[in-house]
Design an enzyme around this catalytic site. Structure first.
Site, PDB file in Angstrom:
ATOM      1  N   PRO A  21      48.433  36.548  12.093  1.00 11.79           N
ATOM      2  CA  PRO A  21      48.861  35.148  12.073  1.00 11.79           C
ATOM      3  C   PRO A  21      48.262  34.442  13.284  1.00 11.79           C
ATOM      4  CG  PRO A  21      50.668  36.594  12.783  1.00 11.79           C
ATOM      5  CD  PRO A  21      49.526  37.481  12.400  1.00 11.79           C
ATOM      6  N   MET A  22      47.569  33.340  13.054  1.00 17.84           N
ATOM      7  CA  MET A  22      47.000  32.576  14.176  1.00 17.84           C
ATOM      8  C   MET A  22      47.094  31.090  13.861  1.00 17.84           C
ATOM      9  SD  MET A  22      43.614  34.625  15.491  1.00 17.84           S
ATOM     10  CE  MET A  22      42.936  35.009  13.883  1.00 17.84           C
ATOM     11  N   CYS A 101      55.410  35.630  20.065  1.00 19.54           N
ATOM     12  CA  CYS A 101      54.604  34.530  20.612  1.00 19.54           C
ATOM     13  C   CYS A 101      54.966  34.275  22.079  1.00 19.54           C
ATOM     14  CB  CYS A 101      54.827  33.260  19.798  1.00 19.54           C
ATOM     15  SG  CYS A 101      53.895  31.877  20.472  1.00 19.54           S
ATOM     16  N   ASN A 201      48.043  46.094  16.636  1.00 18.27           N
ATOM     17  CA  ASN A 201      47.379  44.821  16.921  1.00 18.27           C
ATOM     18  C   ASN A 201      47.052  44.725  18.409  1.00 18.27           C
ATOM     19  OD1 ASN A 201      48.497  41.530  17.555  1.00 18.27           O
ATOM     20  ND2 ASN A 201      46.563  41.974  16.547  1.00 18.27           N
ATOM     21  N   GLY A 202      45.860  44.184  18.674  1.00 19.61           N
ATOM     22  CA  GLY A 202      45.446  43.947  20.052  1.00 19.61           C
ATOM     23  C   GLY A 202      44.106  44.574  20.352  1.00 19.61           C
ATOM     24  N   ASP A 203      43.110  43.700  20.621  1.00 20.00           N
ATOM     25  CA  ASP A 203      41.780  44.140  21.067  1.00 20.00           C
ATOM     26  C   ASP A 203      40.971  44.871  20.004  1.00 20.00           C
ATOM     27  OD1 ASP A 203      42.351  42.976  23.450  1.00 20.00           O
ATOM     28  OD2 ASP A 203      42.630  44.839  24.574  1.00 20.00           O
ATOM     29  N   GLY A 225      43.029  39.685  15.137  1.00 20.24           N
ATOM     30  CA  GLY A 225      43.212  38.276  15.467  1.00 20.24           C
ATOM     31  C   GLY A 225      41.907  37.653  15.911  1.00 20.24           C
ATOM     32  N   ARG A 226      41.700  37.597  17.245  1.00 20.70           N
ATOM     33  CA  ARG A 226      40.522  36.891  17.774  1.00 20.70           C
ATOM     34  C   ARG A 226      39.218  37.423  17.197  1.00 20.70           C
ATOM     35  NH1 ARG A 226      41.827  38.277  23.661  1.00 20.70           N
ATOM     36  NH2 ARG A 226      42.590  40.066  22.470  1.00 20.70           N
TER      37      ARG A 226
HETATM   38  C1  LIG Z   1      44.332  30.978  18.277  1.00 13.72           C
HETATM   39  C2  LIG Z   1      45.469  31.968  18.202  1.00 13.72           C
HETATM   40  C3  LIG Z   1      46.634  31.618  17.547  1.00 13.72           C
HETATM   41  C4  LIG Z   1      47.687  32.539  17.434  1.00 13.72           C
HETATM   42  N1  LIG Z   1      48.795  32.192  16.720  1.00 13.72           N
HETATM   43  C5  LIG Z   1      49.753  33.140  16.477  1.00 13.72           C
HETATM   44  C6  LIG Z   1      50.821  32.887  15.573  1.00 13.72           C
HETATM   45  O1  LIG Z   1      50.926  31.821  14.951  1.00 13.72           O
HETATM   46  N2  LIG Z   1      51.745  33.883  15.391  1.00 13.72           N
HETATM   47  C7  LIG Z   1      51.649  35.096  16.036  1.00 13.72           C
HETATM   48  O2  LIG Z   1      52.491  35.979  15.828  1.00 13.72           O
HETATM   49  N3  LIG Z   1      50.632  35.358  16.871  1.00 13.72           N
HETATM   50  C8  LIG Z   1      49.681  34.429  17.078  1.00 13.72           C
HETATM   51  N4  LIG Z   1      48.604  34.743  17.852  1.00 13.72           N
HETATM   52  C9  LIG Z   1      48.484  36.117  18.383  1.00 13.72           C
HETATM   53  C10 LIG Z   1      47.662  36.985  17.405  1.00 13.72           C
HETATM   54  O3  LIG Z   1      48.286  37.086  16.145  1.00 13.72           O
HETATM   55  C11 LIG Z   1      47.471  38.401  17.961  1.00 13.72           C
HETATM   56  O4  LIG Z   1      48.716  39.022  18.089  1.00 13.72           O
HETATM   57  C12 LIG Z   1      46.797  38.419  19.326  1.00 13.72           C
HETATM   58  O5  LIG Z   1      45.708  37.519  19.388  1.00 13.72           O
HETATM   59  C13 LIG Z   1      46.301  39.835  19.670  1.00 13.72           C
HETATM   60  O6  LIG Z   1      45.406  40.288  18.690  1.00 13.72           O
HETATM   61  P1  LIG Z   1      43.803  40.257  18.927  1.00 13.72           P
HETATM   62  O7  LIG Z   1      43.527  41.033  20.192  1.00 13.72           O
HETATM   63  O8  LIG Z   1      43.242  40.905  17.689  1.00 13.72           O
HETATM   64  O9  LIG Z   1      43.423  38.813  19.083  1.00 13.72           O
HETATM   65  C14 LIG Z   1      47.568  33.826  18.008  1.00 13.72           C
HETATM   66  C15 LIG Z   1      46.395  34.159  18.682  1.00 13.72           C
HETATM   67  C16 LIG Z   1      45.351  33.266  18.771  1.00 13.72           C
HETATM   68  C17 LIG Z   1      44.081  33.674  19.479  1.00 13.72           C
END
Ligand SMILES: Cc1cc2nc3c(=O)[nH]c(=O)nc-3n(C[C@H](O)[C@H](O)[C@H](O)COP(=O)(O)O)c2cc1C
Length: 317
Positions: A21-22, A101, A201-203, A225-226
């Site tokens: 979710p982002m 969050c 989740n993460g990295d 995510g990212r």
């Molecule tokens: C632009 C952006 C928006 C995000 N919005 C949400 C969100 O709406 N809900 C949520 O649970 N996490 C949100 N996150 C966190 C991501 O879901 C994820 O947990 C976090 O980025 C770590 O994962 P990654 O290392 O793959 O990016 C957001 C992250 C980013 C970068």
């Protein structure tokens, strides 16, 4: 190493690769694109319980073609959560509760990541939510508020008692935001004692990372995510990689722009926003990763309208 399909209650997800979710990213057009590229499941950006009913237009609707899809909810008032769930439950397959969050304004309201540091309060709201959610119910959490208080094991225990169907863990503490590396070692320890599916989740930024995350954590699925922003290829590559197949080591600018074109057609069809700044942001993300495209991204920023953008990208509008 071939991860098994993910089962969340009675829902079978063939490919255990999940779009995180982002906000402003995991909206209908991009979710659909990622599903088509190989994500087994996509979660929506967080939908605020309370706000949603009043201001429906700010969120994209869910669409049939993207199913199975999860809706993420953030809030702390069971009545508001219930009315939000009732308004979307026919269009989605999973409800996810956001307990991770780290935005300050959410923490201040005792929403989102605040719950990662307050397991008993999380348990209370999840119990109430479980009572009225008839769909599979998942929770997305962090490891705790800070490293001194890793609440995650207590959270897992509560989730299992309450009947939560899977837990997605962003392997960082709320206080650390993105400052340190995601703690996959702790993820493995959690997975070792969990009786419900654990989503790591993460990295995870690439197919290689996804394979490594499965191997190192033993988790049931990975959530990206990212690494998925402007990069739906992470799902097509990872899908091949986890099946033990060769996958492309890079994607050309042409491929990336073709994916952007497809995204744009979905954006026009499904987005409530129709916001040019958002289109430009997406165009920028889609070009990252193609060598020698820095100047292109500078030019994208200069575009004043869609015609100019299409001209810069050499795409027919
Ligand atoms: C632009 C952006 C928006 C995000 N919005 C949400 C969100 O709406 N809900 C949520 O649970 N996490 C949100 N996150 C966190 C991501 O879901 C994820 O947990 C976090 O980025 C770590 O994962 P990654 O290392 O793959 O990016 C957001 C992250 C980013 C970068």
């Amino acid at each position: 190493m071939k991860p098994k399909p993910l089962k969340i209650d009675n829902l079978k997800i063939d490919t255990p690769l999940i779009l995180a979710p982002m906000c402003d990213v995991s909206r209908a057009p991009y979710r659909l694109l990622c599903k088509e590229f190989g994500a087994g499941l996509a979660y929506s950006e967080m939908l605020e319980a309370g706000k949603f009913k009043m201001d429906r237009k700010q969120f994209d609707d869910f669409i049939e073609e993207e199913r199975p899809v999860g809706a993420q909810i953030v809030g702390n008032n069971a009545d508001n959560i219930k009315s939000l769930v009732e308004s979307i439950q026919d269009k989605v397959d999973i409800i996810d509760f956001n307990a991770g969050c780290s935005k300050r304004r959410y923490i201040a309201r005792k929403w989102g990541g605040w719950f990662s540091g307050h397991p008993e309060e999380l348990g209370k709201i999840l119990s109430k939510t479980r009572d009225f959610v008839n769909l599979p119910l998942t929770v997305k959490v962090r490891l705790g508020m800070n490293r001194k208080e890793p609440e995650i094991f207590r959270i897992l225990e509560l989730c299992e008692d309450i009947g939560i169907d899977a837990i997605a863990i962003h392997a960082r503490f709320v206080a650390h935001n993105y400052l340190d590396k995601a703690d996959w070692n702790l993820l493995k320890k959690i997975k070792d004692v969990a009786n419900i599916p654990v989503i790591a989740n993460g990295d995870i930024f690439s197919a290689k990372d996804a394979v490594r995350a499965f191997q190192e954590t033993g988790c049931d699925a990975v959530m990206i995510g990212r690494g998925a922003m402007g990069n739906p290829f992470v799902f097509s590559d990872a899908k091949l990689a986890i099946a033990g197949k060769d996958y492309p080591k890079e994607h050309s600018l042409e491929e990336r722009l073709s994916a952007f074109s497809r995204f744009l057609s979905y954006y026009k069809k499904y987005s409530q926003k129709q916001n040019f700044a958002e289109i430009k942001a997406q165009a920028t993300w889609f070009t990252v990763g193609a060598p020698g495209t820095r100047k292109l991204r500078v030019d994208i920023q200069k575009a004043k309208n869609e015609d100019e953008l299409m001209h810069i990208l050499k795409l027919g509008s």
